[in-house]
Write a protein that holds these residues in place. Structure first.
Motif, PDB file in Angstrom:
ATOM      1  N   GLN A  31       0.811  -1.215   0.000  1.00  0.00           N
ATOM      2  CA  GLN A  31       0.000   0.000   0.000  1.00  0.00           C
ATOM      3  C   GLN A  31       0.847   1.269   0.000  1.00  0.00           C
ATOM      4  OE1 GLN A  31      -2.763  -0.375   3.232  1.00  0.00           O
ATOM      5  NE2 GLN A  31      -4.056  -1.770   2.076  1.00  0.00           N
ATOM      6  N   MET A  34      -0.943   4.251  -1.299  1.00  0.00           N
ATOM      7  CA  MET A  34      -2.046   4.778  -0.528  1.00  0.00           C
ATOM      8  C   MET A  34      -1.624   5.830   0.497  1.00  0.00           C
ATOM      9  SD  MET A  34      -4.523   3.572  -2.053  1.00  0.00           S
ATOM     10  CE  MET A  34      -5.814   4.195  -1.017  1.00  0.00           C
ATOM     11  N   GLU A  35      -0.347   6.121   0.603  1.00  0.00           N
ATOM     12  CA  GLU A  35       0.068   7.249   1.425  1.00  0.00           C
ATOM     13  C   GLU A  35      -0.359   8.505   0.676  1.00  0.00           C
ATOM     14  OE1 GLU A  35       1.402   6.898   4.445  1.00  0.00           O
ATOM     15  OE2 GLU A  35       1.259   4.744   4.169  1.00  0.00           O
ATOM     16  N   TYR A 103      -8.820   9.708   0.614  1.00  0.00           N
ATOM     17  CA  TYR A 103      -8.142  10.073   1.860  1.00  0.00           C
ATOM     18  C   TYR A 103      -9.012   9.724   3.069  1.00  0.00           C
ATOM     19  CZ  TYR A 103      -5.414  12.976   5.080  1.00  0.00           C
ATOM     20  OH  TYR A 103      -4.634  13.424   6.120  1.00  0.00           O
ATOM     21  N   LYS A 106      -9.356   5.916   3.523  1.00  0.00           N
ATOM     22  CA  LYS A 106      -8.127   5.383   4.132  1.00  0.00           C
ATOM     23  C   LYS A 106      -8.091   5.704   5.620  1.00  0.00           C
ATOM     24  CE  LYS A 106      -3.682   4.134   4.169  1.00  0.00           C
ATOM     25  NZ  LYS A 106      -3.259   2.781   4.257  1.00  0.00           N
ATOM     26  N   LYS A 107      -8.467   6.920   5.967  1.00  0.00           N
ATOM     27  CA  LYS A 107      -8.479   7.365   7.368  1.00  0.00           C
ATOM     28  C   LYS A 107      -9.465   6.538   8.206  1.00  0.00           C
ATOM     29  CE  LYS A 107      -9.755  11.502   9.772  1.00  0.00           C
ATOM     30  NZ  LYS A 107     -10.158  12.883   9.633  1.00  0.00           N
TER      31      LYS A 107
END
Length: 184
Positions: A31, A34-35, A103, A106-107
């Motif tokens: 991932q 995905m940062e 974002y 993901k959070k």
């Protein structure tokens, strides 16, 4: 002799591509894409949305509340009227809203799907030079994701991205209806 050099070059090219593909698989499995930084989102564009990348769309900044992307009018993204093609503006605008949705997903740490259900746009001026698109509605996305997690039902929300030119004049406003749903 020539054939051996040619075979070596082909073998070397195949090895490089194989190592490159292994590296991409490693990045995806871990991932690394995905940062959420502008650099990683722009790399994501290159691999997953190449038409936007080649047209010059780039993420400039992202935070939980706001995403900024820009694109410069150039030969590759022009229309016959010597301004930026509307679809290029739509790609940049959608990117600002979609990156914020990604974002917030993901959070949340949950497995949530996202999809554009509808869109509309308003063009007020010829797009020339560098156009900057901004979406600052991260709080609405966070609320919708919390609702879908709590209820298990899908949620929809409208997000607006505003495009301005280098002088600060409004060029276009784009609205995207996003649907988010908890995956089973």
């Amino acid at each position: 002799m020539y054939y051996r050099v040619l075979e070596f070059n082909i073998l070397l090219t195949q090895m490089i591509w194989f190592e490159y593909l292994q590296f991409i698989v490693y990045l995806q499995q871990n991932q690394c894409f995905m940062e959420f930084s502008p650099t990683k989102l722009n790399a994501f564009l290159f691999f997953k949305l190449p038409s936007a990348f080649w047209c010059g769309v780039r993420v400039k900044s992202i935070s939980p509340e706001k995403c900024v992307a820009s694109v410069k009018h150039q030969w590759l993204n022009q229309n016959p009227f010597n301004s930026m093609y509307f679809a290029v503006q739509a790609m940049a605008a959608e990117l600002t809203t979609g990156a914020l949705v990604m974002y917030q997903i993901k959070k949340s740490g949950k497995n949530i799907s996202m999809l554009v259900s509808n869109n509309k746009g308003n063009f007020t001026k010829k797009a020339k030079g560098r156009i900057t698109f901004t979406c600052n509605q991260g709080h609405l996305i966070e609320e919708a994701i919390q609702k879908t997690i709590a209820s298990g039902e899908g949620e929809t929300l409208w997000l607006k991205s505003i495009g301005v030119d280098e002088k600060g004049d409004l060029v276009s406003e784009m609205d995207f209806e996003w649907s988010v749903r908890l995956k089973q």
